[in-house]
Design an enzyme around this catalytic site. Structure first.
Site, short mmCIF file in Angstrom:
data_model
loop_
_atom_site.label_atom_id
_atom_site.label_comp_id
_atom_site.label_asym_id
_atom_site.label_seq_id
_atom_site.Cartn_x
_atom_site.Cartn_y
_atom_site.Cartn_z
N LYS A 60 -13.53 31.64 50.08
CA LYS A 60 -14.15 32.43 49.01
C LYS A 60 -15.15 31.61 48.20
O LYS A 60 -16.27 32.05 47.93
CB LYS A 60 -13.09 32.99 48.07
CG LYS A 60 -12.15 34.01 48.66
CD LYS A 60 -11.23 34.61 47.62
CE LYS A 60 -10.20 33.62 47.10
NZ LYS A 60 -9.19 33.26 48.10
N THR A 61 -14.72 30.43 47.79
CA THR A 61 -15.55 29.63 46.89
C THR A 61 -16.84 29.19 47.58
O THR A 61 -17.94 29.33 47.02
CB THR A 61 -14.77 28.41 46.39
OG1 THR A 61 -13.65 28.86 45.63
CG2 THR A 61 -15.64 27.51 45.52
N GLU B 205 -16.39 35.47 42.89
CA GLU B 205 -15.23 35.29 43.76
C GLU B 205 -14.17 36.32 43.38
O GLU B 205 -13.93 36.56 42.19
CB GLU B 205 -14.71 33.87 43.55
CG GLU B 205 -13.73 33.41 44.58
CD GLU B 205 -13.52 31.90 44.50
OE1 GLU B 205 -12.37 31.47 44.68
OE2 GLU B 205 -14.50 31.16 44.26
#
Length: 466
Positions: free
Chosen positions: A117-118, A161
């Site tokens: 995600k990051t 995110e």
């Protein structure tokens, strides 16, 4: 409503996400106050921007003029500032609710998945920024080249995110939703994979009908979750039928090249300053999102080649006495395995690989113990300190220790050692690592402090952590 508030107080303001929201509010002209347990560089930066931040939690920290109080997910019931807000009748919302309210004012992009995600969120922000679309963004990690974990742009796009823990991502209603992958995690909240799948399906359904959902074609659970979306589906992956596809992937010495195909047509060769097929998948997601916002294929490929990465995501920190030191945030078995494989790709030649892995959460370690035990095959030596204690209660803490994981790794033929604390680990490393070795620290806790302390030592005699 958050965006109408003139003064917002934030409990746990120093966290990555919370500090990102604070920055956006400050740049929008809102007065921001808050509190946290430690005076960190992030807190100091917020103070420099004009936020009134207190260290420690106390009812007196909550200004009478505060119209909304935002609480970090780590702030529990009984917090004195929460109780003060409730007594005064001030509106209280969680971080995820605040994020959702902010996103409604923009064309939102929400990036979800068990892993990646990051990096994916940061890649998207990077590509859109270089395309002069001036996005606002909140990333779950520090991206020095973007100015930190958050930024405020003059454009109409907001990239964030989207965390699945406690179904937080269901507070978001994005124009673009991304699902990188789905695996078991956060089993202190979810009953199992079926419930996780349903949560991701609910997330997919929240994408607006005029938007898109970008989904990993090679992950059956992700594809299934996207079926309920009312918007157009865009697939990414290595499969021949993926809308965005990568072929001829090659990694060497920390760089990766691959050919990018969009709907069957080649856009040319792309490059990344990072290793691993998982990062190629992250790049494809970023490409699909950028394409939706009108960025050309040529510009996408050029921007990906310049993406500098995220702090604590396969970050080479330096060298001490011929030992290369790398730090990574991996805290799930799959991420551990992929990171170790990427280390082997970047540093070929049979160099001895030391992995200091700090387990994150007792419940995660217990539920995924078998998977963790199989994840360290690419490490020569594994050193495990005490489990980073967060979010679990004392009852859960009593059910498992790092020694259990060490035994499981050893039972599968791995070399593993339990050393409870960082000072003792530093002594052990000073006595045993050799020039040419690689030291990899991994975990979502504070194990990066060990890597920094190792590098800070001026000789092979270790210094204790301050």
């Amino acid at each position: 409503m958050l965006r109408d508030a003139k003064h917002v107080h934030m409990i746990g303001i120093g966290g990555i996400g919370m500090s990102g929201i604070a920055r956006i509010l400050l740049f929008g002209g809102c007065a921001v106050s808050g509190s946290d347990v430690r005076l960190t560089s992030t807190v100091r930066y917020l103070q420099k921007l004009g936020a009134a931040v207190h260290i420690g939690h106390d009812p007196a920290n909550v200004p009478h003029e505060a119209q909304v109080v935002v609480r970090s997910e780590a702030v529990k019931a009984g917090n004195p500032e929460l109780e003060c807000a409730a007594a005064r009748g001030v509106q209280v919302m969680r971080y995820a609710e605040a994020l959702g309210q902010l996103m409604r004012a923009y064309r939102g992009v929400a990036v979800a998945g068990t892993h990646g995600k990051t990096t994916t969120t940061a890649m998207i922000a990077w590509v859109l920024k270089r395309a002069q679309l001036r996005p606002s963004f909140v990333v779950g990690g520090n991206v020095p080249a973007l100015g930190g974990s958050a930024g405020v742009g003059e454009g109409d796009i907001f990239v964030a995110e989207a965390c699945e823990y406690s179904r937080s991502f269901l507070n978001l209603t994005p124009e673009v939703a991304v699902i990188n992958n789905i695996e078991e995690d956060h089993l202190d909240y979810y009953s199992g994979l079926d419930e996780i799948r349903r949560a991701f399906a609910d997330f997919a359904a929240r994408a607006t009908p005029d938007g898109i959902i970008v989904v990993n074609r090679d992950d059956a659970d992700a594809v299934k979750a996207a079926e309920g979306a009312t918007c157009r589906r865009v697939t990414i992956g290595f499969s021949k039928d993926a809308d965005w596809r990568a072929e001829k992937v090659e990694s060497s010495y920390g760089f990766t090249s691959f050919e990018v195909f969009r709907h069957g047509s080649s856009l040319g060769k792309s490059y990344l300053k990072m290793s691993g097929e998982h990062n190629v998948m992250n790049a494809l997601a970023a490409a699909a999102v950028a394409d939706h916002f009108g960025v050309s294929g040529e510009a996408i490929i050029a921007s990906l080649a310049t993406f500098p990465g995220v702090s604590r995501r396969f970050e080479e920190l330096g060298d001490r006495d011929g030992v290369t030191v790398v730090d990574d945030y991996a805290h799930h078995p799959t991420a551990v395995r992929l990171t170790l494989r990427a280390v082997r790709e970047k540093y070929p030649g049979g160099r001895r690989l030391w992995c200091v892995f700090q387990p994150h959460q007792h419940s995660r370690t217990r539920f995924l113990l078998n998977d963790f035990a199989h994840s360290f095959a690419d490490a020569d030596v594994v050193v495990i300190p005490d489990i980073f204690f967060v979010r679990d209660g004392e009852a859960e803490r009593a059910l498992i220790t790092s020694e259990d994981l060490v035994r499981e790794i050893a039972a599968r033929g791995g070399e593993a050692r339990y050393i409870p604390d960082f000072p003792e680990i530093l002594k052990h490393l000073a006595r045993n690592v050799q020039p040419g070795d690689i030291l990899l620290t991994m975990g979502a806790g504070n194990v990066n402090e060990l890597a920094e302390a190792f590098l800070a030592a001026r000789s092979r005699t270790t210094t204790a952590l301050q």
